[in-house]
Design a protein around this motif. Structure first.
Motif, PDB file in Angstrom:
ATOM      1  N   GLY A  72      26.625  39.237  35.376  1.00 43.10           N
ATOM      2  CA  GLY A  72      26.460  40.629  35.782  1.00 43.10           C
ATOM      3  C   GLY A  72      27.511  41.500  35.120  1.00 43.10           C
ATOM      4  O   GLY A  72      28.705  41.212  35.190  1.00 43.10           O
ATOM      5  N   ILE A  73      27.067  42.558  34.472  1.00 38.59           N
ATOM      6  CA  ILE A  73      27.974  43.500  33.801  1.00 38.59           C
ATOM      7  C   ILE A  73      27.922  44.829  34.537  1.00 38.59           C
ATOM      8  O   ILE A  73      26.863  45.450  34.656  1.00 38.59           O
ATOM      9  N   GLY A  74      29.056  45.258  35.051  1.00 38.67           N
ATOM     10  CA  GLY A  74      29.141  46.533  35.752  1.00 38.67           C
ATOM     11  C   GLY A  74      29.842  47.569  34.891  1.00 38.67           C
ATOM     12  O   GLY A  74      30.974  47.345  34.456  1.00 38.67           O
ATOM     13  N   VAL A  75      29.169  48.671  34.617  1.00 37.05           N
ATOM     14  CA  VAL A  75      29.735  49.731  33.781  1.00 37.05           C
ATOM     15  C   VAL A  75      30.206  50.856  34.691  1.00 37.05           C
ATOM     16  O   VAL A  75      29.413  51.460  35.416  1.00 37.05           O
ATOM     17  N   GLY A  76      31.501  51.144  34.655  1.00 37.88           N
ATOM     18  CA  GLY A  76      32.026  52.202  35.515  1.00 37.88           C
ATOM     19  C   GLY A  76      33.539  52.198  35.542  1.00 37.88           C
ATOM     20  O   GLY A  76      34.188  51.418  34.839  1.00 37.88           O
ATOM     21  N   GLN A  77      34.089  53.046  36.350  1.00 37.08           N
ATOM     22  CA  GLN A  77      35.530  53.151  36.454  1.00 37.08           C
ATOM     23  C   GLN A  77      36.074  52.093  37.410  1.00 37.08           C
ATOM     24  O   GLN A  77      35.346  51.570  38.267  1.00 37.08           O
ATOM     25  N   VAL A  78      37.344  51.806  37.257  1.00 35.55           N
ATOM     26  CA  VAL A  78      38.037  50.920  38.190  1.00 35.55           C
ATOM     27  C   VAL A  78      39.167  51.707  38.839  1.00 35.55           C
ATOM     28  O   VAL A  78      39.715  52.629  38.248  1.00 35.55           O
ATOM     29  N   ARG A  79      39.453  51.347  40.059  1.00 37.34           N
ATOM     30  CA  ARG A  79      40.504  52.057  40.787  1.00 37.34           C
ATOM     31  C   ARG A  79      41.864  51.757  40.171  1.00 37.34           C
ATOM     32  O   ARG A  79      42.213  50.616  39.919  1.00 37.34           O
ATOM     33  N   GLN A  80      42.619  52.821  39.907  1.00 37.98           N
ATOM     34  CA  GLN A  80      43.952  52.698  39.305  1.00 37.98           C
ATOM     35  C   GLN A  80      45.036  52.925  40.350  1.00 37.98           C
ATOM     36  O   GLN A  80      44.849  53.706  41.272  1.00 37.98           O
ATOM     37  N   PRO A  81      46.182  52.277  40.205  1.00 39.43           N
ATOM     38  CA  PRO A  81      46.472  51.254  39.188  1.00 39.43           C
ATOM     39  C   PRO A  81      45.785  49.939  39.524  1.00 39.43           C
ATOM     40  O   PRO A  81      45.617  49.602  40.694  1.00 39.43           O
ATOM     41  N   LEU A  82      45.415  49.204  38.482  1.00 34.84           N
ATOM     42  CA  LEU A  82      44.778  47.914  38.674  1.00 34.84           C
ATOM     43  C   LEU A  82      45.789  46.906  39.217  1.00 34.84           C
ATOM     44  O   LEU A  82      46.893  46.798  38.688  1.00 34.84           O
ATOM     45  N   PRO A  83      45.434  46.166  40.250  1.00 31.63           N
ATOM     46  CA  PRO A  83      46.344  45.118  40.735  1.00 31.63           C
ATOM     47  C   PRO A  83      46.406  43.980  39.727  1.00 31.63           C
ATOM     48  O   PRO A  83      45.545  43.839  38.863  1.00 31.63           O
ATOM     49  N   GLU A  84      47.435  43.175  39.815  1.00 31.88           N
ATOM     50  CA  GLU A  84      47.578  42.044  38.905  1.00 31.88           C
ATOM     51  C   GLU A  84      46.472  41.015  39.102  1.00 31.88           C
ATOM     52  O   GLU A  84      46.018  40.383  38.148  1.00 31.88           O
TER      53      GLU A  84
END
Length: 231
Positions: A72-84
């Motif tokens: 599955g490929i999800g195209v979109g933003q990720v919440r920042q800052p990204l956790p490790e």
């Protein structure tokens, strides 16, 4: 990207081998685009954050080639800052990847893509300028996502059906070998390598993969409004 092992109850756990293989590939190319490493999230499922379209396509086709994974490929933003930790991440890209992997389980090639179909701007039809722009961008995004998914499914089916001899020849070409060098390594003639590549549509599949990467980059820019995002 979210990948779930197929028929996991009837076979060995393949998660560790998959993750180790991805780590080795990343080490070979520091610009590979894996923003957060692939990790086991639950059961036989893995998830990673990738911001390079070429890498997304390569991983998806490699998984399809094995026949062991739904992708599955999800195209979109990720919440920042990204956790490790990848599994601690959040944002639309993670949610779309979850939707996509569930569809992938019943899709050709066992791969699917999901993302927003209307992006930015006002949805009020009386707000003509912003609304028209948003609708146009949404239409383009929707068309691109459909084209990307259809193309990846075709490529995935081709990768999975290609003969082992054709796969061996293709892998050597992907590694930068010439047909003569590949023939020497495989212990066959150059004509045999050429025939295997031609029969397996290796050149055609690589050109289509490049086109898909370009489309994926385009829809990523539309979704993110020009900034970076992950999948």
């Amino acid at each position: 990207m979210t990948m779930d092992q197929r028929a996991s109850s009837r076979g060995p756990d393949r998660v560790t081998a998959l993750i180790e293989g991805l780590v080795e590939q990343e080490a070979d190319d520091s610009g590979r685009g894996i923003v957060r490493p692939f990790q086991r999230t639950a059961g036989d499922e893995v998830q990673g954050v990738v911001d390079r379209a070429e890498t997304v396509v390569g991983i998806a086709l490699s998984a399809a080639r094995s026949g062991h994974w739904s992708v599955g490929i999800g195209v979109g933003q990720v919440r920042q800052p990204l956790p490790e930790e990848t599994r601690a991440g959040a944002g639309p890209a993670f949610e779309y990847a979850r939707v996509a992997v569930e569809r992938a389980k019943h899709s050709p090639g066992r791969v699917a893509v999901a993302g927003p179909v209307v992006i930015g701007g006002s949805t009020d039809p009386t707000d003509s300028a912003d609304s028209s722009t948003a609708a146009a961008v949404g239409d383009e995004s929707s068309e691109l996502l459909e084209a990307i998914e259809a193309s990846l499914q075709l490529l995935a089916e081709l990768e999975h059906r290609r003969s082992e001899e054709g796969q061996d020849a293709g892998r050597l070409m992907d590694a930068g070998k010439t047909q003569r060098e590949a023939a020497r390594e495989l212990g066959v003639t150059q004509q045999a390598v050429s025939s295997r590549l031609r029969t397996g549509l290796w050149g055609e599949s690589r050109r289509l993969a490049s086109v898909v990467s370009g489309m994926l980059e385009r829809v990523d820019r539309l979704v993110d409004g020009g900034g970076g995002s992950g999948g």
